[in-house]
Scaffold this motif. Structure first.
Motif, PDB file in Angstrom:
ATOM      1  N   HIS A  63       0.870  -1.179   0.000  1.00  0.00           N
ATOM      2  CA  HIS A  63       0.000   0.000   0.000  1.00  0.00           C
ATOM      3  C   HIS A  63       0.899   1.218   0.000  1.00  0.00           C
ATOM      4  N   GLU A  64       0.524   2.256  -0.737  1.00  0.00           N
ATOM      5  CA  GLU A  64       1.288   3.494  -0.703  1.00  0.00           C
ATOM      6  C   GLU A  64       0.362   4.676  -0.874  1.00  0.00           C
ATOM      7  N   GLN A  65       0.801   5.803  -0.333  1.00  0.00           N
ATOM      8  CA  GLN A  65       0.013   7.014  -0.373  1.00  0.00           C
ATOM      9  C   GLN A  65       0.975   8.191  -0.379  1.00  0.00           C
ATOM     10  N   GLY A  66       0.660   9.230  -1.128  1.00  0.00           N
ATOM     11  CA  GLY A  66       1.487  10.429  -1.147  1.00  0.00           C
ATOM     12  C   GLY A  66       2.215  10.598  -2.457  1.00  0.00           C
ATOM     13  N   ALA A  77       4.046  11.157   3.060  1.00  0.00           N
ATOM     14  CA  ALA A  77       3.745   9.958   2.286  1.00  0.00           C
ATOM     15  C   ALA A  77       3.903   8.742   3.187  1.00  0.00           C
ATOM     16  N   SER A  78       3.421   7.604   2.700  1.00  0.00           N
ATOM     17  CA  SER A  78       3.576   6.370   3.471  1.00  0.00           C
ATOM     18  C   SER A  78       3.536   5.171   2.526  1.00  0.00           C
ATOM     19  N   PHE A  79       4.061   4.057   3.017  1.00  0.00           N
ATOM     20  CA  PHE A  79       3.934   2.789   2.312  1.00  0.00           C
ATOM     21  C   PHE A  79       4.061   1.659   3.319  1.00  0.00           C
ATOM     22  N   GLU A 126       6.065   5.852   7.428  1.00  0.00           N
ATOM     23  CA  GLU A 126       5.134   6.993   7.333  1.00  0.00           C
ATOM     24  C   GLU A 126       5.878   8.281   7.645  1.00  0.00           C
TER      25      GLU A 126
END
Length: 64
Positions: free
Chosen positions: A37-40, A46-48, A61
Protein backbone atom coordinates in the motif's frame (compact mmCIF):
# COMPACT_ATOMS: atom_id res chain seq x y z
CA UNK A 1 2.27 -3.36 12.97
CA UNK A 2 5.77 -1.96 13.23
CA UNK A 3 6.02 1.71 12.18
CA UNK A 4 8.96 3.85 11.13
CA UNK A 5 8.59 7.61 10.90
CA UNK A 6 11.43 9.24 8.92
CA UNK A 7 11.96 12.80 10.11
CA UNK A 8 10.93 12.15 13.71
CA UNK A 9 12.84 10.99 16.76
CA UNK A 10 11.50 8.66 19.47
CA UNK A 11 9.54 11.57 20.99
CA UNK A 12 7.86 12.54 17.68
CA UNK A 13 10.05 15.65 17.44
CA UNK A 14 11.42 16.76 14.07
CA UNK A 15 15.01 15.85 13.20
CA UNK A 16 17.01 17.90 10.72
CA UNK A 17 18.55 15.21 8.51
CA UNK A 18 16.62 12.14 7.40
CA UNK A 19 16.01 9.96 4.34
CA UNK A 20 12.80 10.90 2.55
CA UNK A 21 10.23 8.10 2.58
CA UNK A 22 10.24 7.97 -1.24
CA UNK A 23 14.00 7.23 -1.21
CA UNK A 24 13.44 4.46 1.34
CA UNK A 25 10.65 3.02 -0.83
CA UNK A 26 12.94 3.00 -3.89
CA UNK A 27 15.58 1.07 -1.91
CA UNK A 28 12.98 -1.43 -0.69
CA UNK A 29 11.69 -2.04 -4.24
CA UNK A 30 15.25 -2.38 -5.58
CA UNK A 31 15.88 -5.02 -2.91
CA UNK A 32 12.89 -7.01 -4.16
CA UNK A 33 10.26 -6.09 -1.57
CA UNK A 34 6.64 -5.71 -2.66
CA UNK A 35 4.88 -2.49 -1.71
CA UNK A 36 1.46 -3.50 -0.34
CA UNK A 37 0.00 0.00 0.00
CA UNK A 38 1.29 3.49 -0.70
CA UNK A 39 0.01 7.01 -0.37
CA UNK A 40 1.49 10.43 -1.15
CA UNK A 41 3.79 11.96 -3.72
CA UNK A 42 7.45 12.00 -4.67
CA UNK A 43 8.48 13.95 -1.55
CA UNK A 44 6.94 15.24 1.64
CA UNK A 45 4.14 13.51 3.53
CA UNK A 46 3.74 9.96 2.29
CA UNK A 47 3.58 6.37 3.47
CA UNK A 48 3.93 2.79 2.31
CA UNK A 49 3.58 -0.69 3.77
CA UNK A 50 5.65 -3.82 3.19
CA UNK A 51 5.08 -7.23 4.75
CA UNK A 52 7.94 -9.17 6.35
CA UNK A 53 8.47 -12.90 5.70
CA UNK A 54 6.38 -13.77 8.77
CA UNK A 55 3.40 -11.78 7.44
CA UNK A 56 3.81 -8.75 9.71
CA UNK A 57 3.03 -5.37 8.12
CA UNK A 58 5.69 -2.67 8.40
CA UNK A 59 4.58 0.94 7.92
CA UNK A 60 6.94 3.68 6.75
CA UNK A 61 5.13 6.99 7.33
CA UNK A 62 6.57 10.47 6.83
CA UNK A 63 4.62 13.42 8.22
CA UNK A 64 6.51 16.30 6.62
Amino acid sequence: MLAFNPGWNQSAQNVDLFDDVSAIKEKMVAAGHVIEHEQGGEEGPASFVVVDPDGNPILFEQHR
